[in-house]
Design a protein around this motif. Structure first.
Motif, PDB file in Angstrom:
ATOM      1  N   PHE A  52       0.804  -1.221   0.000  1.00  0.00           N
ATOM      2  CA  PHE A  52       0.000   0.000   0.000  1.00  0.00           C
ATOM      3  C   PHE A  52       0.841   1.276   0.000  1.00  0.00           C
ATOM      4  O   PHE A  52       0.292   2.374  -0.101  1.00  0.00           O
ATOM      5  N   LEU A  53       2.152   1.165   0.116  1.00  0.00           N
ATOM      6  CA  LEU A  53       2.975   2.369   0.196  1.00  0.00           C
ATOM      7  C   LEU A  53       2.843   3.273  -1.032  1.00  0.00           C
ATOM      8  O   LEU A  53       2.789   4.499  -0.887  1.00  0.00           O
ATOM      9  N   PRO A  54       2.787   2.718  -2.270  1.00  0.00           N
ATOM     10  CA  PRO A  54       2.588   3.617  -3.420  1.00  0.00           C
ATOM     11  C   PRO A  54       1.283   4.404  -3.346  1.00  0.00           C
ATOM     12  O   PRO A  54       1.252   5.597  -3.713  1.00  0.00           O
ATOM     13  N   GLU A  55       0.206   3.784  -2.853  1.00  0.00           N
ATOM     14  CA  GLU A  55      -1.063   4.503  -2.750  1.00  0.00           C
ATOM     15  C   GLU A  55      -1.046   5.505  -1.604  1.00  0.00           C
ATOM     16  O   GLU A  55      -1.708   6.542  -1.662  1.00  0.00           O
ATOM     17  N   VAL A  56      -0.302   5.216  -0.549  1.00  0.00           N
ATOM     18  CA  VAL A  56      -0.125   6.203   0.518  1.00  0.00           C
ATOM     19  C   VAL A  56       0.608   7.418  -0.038  1.00  0.00           C
ATOM     20  O   VAL A  56       0.235   8.565   0.210  1.00  0.00           O
ATOM     21  N   ALA A  57       1.661   7.174  -0.817  1.00  0.00           N
ATOM     22  CA  ALA A  57       2.436   8.271  -1.403  1.00  0.00           C
ATOM     23  C   ALA A  57       1.607   9.083  -2.384  1.00  0.00           C
ATOM     24  O   ALA A  57       1.903  10.260  -2.626  1.00  0.00           O
ATOM     25  N   ALA A  58       0.574   8.477  -2.956  1.00  0.00           N
ATOM     26  CA  ALA A  58      -0.271   9.172  -3.932  1.00  0.00           C
ATOM     27  C   ALA A  58      -1.549   9.715  -3.313  1.00  0.00           C
ATOM     28  O   ALA A  58      -2.445  10.160  -4.040  1.00  0.00           O
ATOM     29  N   GLY A  59      -1.649   9.690  -1.986  1.00  0.00           N
ATOM     30  CA  GLY A  59      -2.810  10.268  -1.320  1.00  0.00           C
ATOM     31  C   GLY A  59      -4.082   9.467  -1.434  1.00  0.00           C
ATOM     32  O   GLY A  59      -5.166   9.977  -1.140  1.00  0.00           O
ATOM     33  N   SER A  60      -3.993   8.195  -1.833  1.00  0.00           N
ATOM     34  CA  SER A  60      -5.191   7.362  -1.991  1.00  0.00           C
ATOM     35  C   SER A  60      -5.527   6.557  -0.741  1.00  0.00           C
ATOM     36  O   SER A  60      -6.628   6.033  -0.630  1.00  0.00           O
ATOM     37  N   ILE A  61      -4.573   6.421   0.178  1.00  0.00           N
ATOM     38  CA  ILE A  61      -4.797   5.684   1.418  1.00  0.00           C
ATOM     39  C   ILE A  61      -4.247   6.509   2.574  1.00  0.00           C
ATOM     40  O   ILE A  61      -3.137   7.031   2.499  1.00  0.00           O
ATOM     41  N   GLU A  62      -5.028   6.634   3.630  1.00  0.00           N
ATOM     42  CA  GLU A  62      -4.566   7.281   4.853  1.00  0.00           C
ATOM     43  C   GLU A  62      -3.393   6.484   5.426  1.00  0.00           C
ATOM     44  O   GLU A  62      -3.468   5.263   5.567  1.00  0.00           O
ATOM     45  N   PRO A  63      -2.270   7.130   5.738  1.00  0.00           N
ATOM     46  CA  PRO A  63      -1.075   6.393   6.173  1.00  0.00           C
ATOM     47  C   PRO A  63      -1.306   5.423   7.324  1.00  0.00           C
ATOM     48  O   PRO A  63      -0.806   4.295   7.303  1.00  0.00           O
ATOM     49  N   ARG A  64      -2.062   5.816   8.331  1.00  0.00           N
ATOM     50  CA  ARG A  64      -2.271   4.925   9.473  1.00  0.00           C
ATOM     51  C   ARG A  64      -3.062   3.680   9.110  1.00  0.00           C
ATOM     52  O   ARG A  64      -3.007   2.672   9.809  1.00  0.00           O
ATOM     53  N   HIS A  65      -3.813   3.742   8.019  1.00  0.00           N
ATOM     54  CA  HIS A  65      -4.594   2.576   7.606  1.00  0.00           C
ATOM     55  C   HIS A  65      -3.726   1.514   6.946  1.00  0.00           C
ATOM     56  O   HIS A  65      -4.161   0.374   6.771  1.00  0.00           O
ATOM     57  N   ALA A  66      -2.517   1.870   6.554  1.00  0.00           N
ATOM     58  CA  ALA A  66      -1.614   0.922   5.892  1.00  0.00           C
ATOM     59  C   ALA A  66      -0.670   0.234   6.875  1.00  0.00           C
ATOM     60  O   ALA A  66       0.219  -0.498   6.459  1.00  0.00           O
ATOM     61  N   VAL A  67      -0.853   0.497   8.158  1.00  0.00           N
ATOM     62  CA  VAL A  67      -0.042  -0.176   9.181  1.00  0.00           C
ATOM     63  C   VAL A  67      -0.975  -0.863  10.167  1.00  0.00           C
ATOM     64  O   VAL A  67      -2.144  -0.483  10.314  1.00  0.00           O
ATOM     65  N   VAL A  68      -0.449  -1.897  10.840  1.00  0.00           N
ATOM     66  CA  VAL A  68      -1.240  -2.697  11.779  1.00  0.00           C
ATOM     67  C   VAL A  68      -0.579  -2.631  13.144  1.00  0.00           C
ATOM     68  O   VAL A  68       0.586  -2.997  13.300  1.00  0.00           O
ATOM     69  N   SER A  69      -1.308  -2.161  14.128  1.00  0.00           N
ATOM     70  CA  SER A  69      -0.778  -2.032  15.483  1.00  0.00           C
ATOM     71  C   SER A  69      -0.436  -3.401  16.059  1.00  0.00           C
ATOM     72  O   SER A  69      -1.273  -4.317  16.068  1.00  0.00           O
ATOM     73  N   GLN A  70       0.774  -3.542  16.563  1.00  0.00           N
ATOM     74  CA  GLN A  70       1.179  -4.815  17.169  1.00  0.00           C
ATOM     75  C   GLN A  70       0.482  -5.027  18.506  1.00  0.00           C
ATOM     76  O   GLN A  70      -0.037  -6.113  18.781  1.00  0.00           O
ATOM     77  N   ARG A  71       0.457  -4.009  19.340  1.00  0.00           N
ATOM     78  CA  ARG A  71      -0.104  -4.168  20.681  1.00  0.00           C
ATOM     79  C   ARG A  71      -1.620  -4.368  20.660  1.00  0.00           C
ATOM     80  O   ARG A  71      -2.173  -5.023  21.548  1.00  0.00           O
TER      81      ARG A  71
END
Length: 440
Positions: A45-64
């Motif tokens: 999802f990093l290319p879509e994050v860089a292009a403003g198509s995905i909110e950055p926090r939505h492309a990561v998964v909280s471990q805790r």
């Protein structure tokens, strides 16, 4: 209880811990995972994050949030001494300390692999973590803001010229997404027009995207050319000093943004500081059953998976006989690794890892995509939907899936998020500017 130490919380590490929580009986083993970041990054999802198509926090998964039985330590592992079963843990703001373990799982992933090209280390940015994707997005937006205030000329051209180095999947996807992003931004900048933006991808080989057929790769080149993006094949970057990209063909490109995607290597922070065996390419030597060692020799109580490991590809499709470093393998290896660890703890035999690649899918910007499986190739709008559908469902955890799909739905009606937060890289600047200080 035996302590299972997982070094790295990326795809393989996260899925190993997540699966161990489901498979282990109460009191059967203690699981500890160490990673410098408190989240797993879904890198497709990093290319879509860089292009403003995905909110950055939505492309990561909280471990805790999702590892409820695992002890999560946010720190670096700087050494693994398997002879004494000791790992050195280095928190960011605390002294380093030693952690004893009974079983070690090395899933430290990969980092960008660069070459000693003048200027690259100082000017380029990689595409391996969420912070880099956000920085790329903000740089593009900030450059548009600056360029809109300048008259036509070299400085405006430099701000609106974007260079990507590397024509693999990651390089082509970020290149195409940025082209799509820039085209959409032009509607908001009446001072600029399409011909003011310039996109160049530099690839040392004679083709792009080796995961797809030659015919499909040529279609991608043609598609991007029609959209105003140039791909330079059989071309090497000779220098990038000061953003002045000198190519092996003699061409010079002035730019304010260089994205480096020309390869990865196993995390050297681990592979150079461990007593575990490392093969000639710098990866942890790993068996088909994911135990560390060779076909004839096993290192007891040591396992590895993902990009940091050299796992034999029993399907016969891997480069050099090993699994290629991608998410498909890392996720599946992590799940099997957990099963195999539990099997060995219970006196059973581990299973060999086997996965035959069913195809490759790439997003090339809104409405553009490509899918390849054997001789079957799908291009255009349908392939783009397939890309979004596959990765939207592949990201771990339903709460993440819902956030991603709802974000796409909102963008369909509201458009992309085109706000630059580049100032967040210096969050105290505004406060310091007006803060009162004691009179001397």
């Amino acid at each position: 209880m035996p302590r299972i130490l997982i070094v790295g919380g990326g795809y393989a590490g996260f899925y190993t811990a997540f699966k161990l929580e489901k498979l282990l009986r109460d009191g059967e083993a203690e699981v500890v995972m160490v990673d410098p970041r408190p989240y797993m990054t879904y890198q497709p999802f990093l290319p879509e994050v860089a292009a403003g198509s995905i909110e950055p926090r939505h492309a990561v998964v909280s471990q805790r949030r999702h590892l409820k039985k695992t002890q999560v330590i946010t720190a670096k592992v700087t050494n693994v001494d398997h002879a004494t079963k000791t790992a050195t843990i280095e928190p960011e703001h605390e002294p380093a300390y030693e952690l004893q373990y009974d079983v070690v799982v090395v899933t430290a992933g990969a980092v960008s692999r660069t070459f000693p090209i003048p200027g690259v280390a100082d000017e380029a940015i990689g595409l391996k973590n969420i912070e880099e994707a956000v920085a790329i997005r903000d740089r593009v937006l900030t450059n548009f803001d600056k360029a809109a205030q300048l008259p036509p000329g070299p400085e405006r051209d430099r701000l609106l010229t974007f260079v990507v180095v590397g024509g693999g999947f990651a390089g082509i996807e970020i290149f195409a997404e940025l082209r799509s992003f820039a085209s959409s931004l032009l509607n908001r900048y009446p001072e600029l027009n399409f011909s003011d933006t310039h996109f160049h991808l530099i690839e040392a080989m004679g083709r792009i995207m080796p995961e797809v057929s030659l015919e499909t790769s040529k279609w991608v080149i043609k598609n991007l050319d029609q959209r105003g993006a140039t791909i330079h094949l059989d071309t090497q970057l000779s220098s990038a000093v000061g953003g002045r990209c000198e190519l092996s063909t003699g061409q010079v490109i002035e730019t304010d943004l260089i994205v480096w995607t020309a390869g990865v290597m196993a995390n050297p922070q681990i592979t150079r500081n461990t007593t575990l065996p490392v093969e000639e390419r710098g990866r942890i030597q790993t068996r088909a059953d994911l135990r560390v060692g060779t076909k004839d020799e096993i290192v007891p109580d040591a396992w590895a998976a993902g990009d940091v490991s050299a796992v034999p590809d029993l399907s016969g499709g891997g480069v050099g006989g090993f699994c290629v470093p991608n998410a498909q393998h890392a996720v599946r290896q992590g799940k099997l690794l957990a099963r195999n660890i539990v099997a060995v703890l219970r006196g059973e035999e581990p299973r060999d890892y086997f996965h035959k690649n069913m195809g490759a899918v790439a997003g090339l910007g809104i409405g553009h995509g490509v899918f390849q499986s054997g001789k079957l190739a799908i291009k255009g709008w349908i392939a783009w939907l397939m890309h979004r559908g596959y990765h939207g469902l592949a990201i771990p955890m339903w709460e993440r899936k819902l956030r991603v799909f709802s974000g796409w739905w909102n963008n369909f009606w509201l458009g992309r998020d085109n706000v630059s937060l580049e100032a967040v890289q210096q969050p105290r600047a505004a406060f310091e500017e007006f803060a009162s200080r004691p009179k001397v």
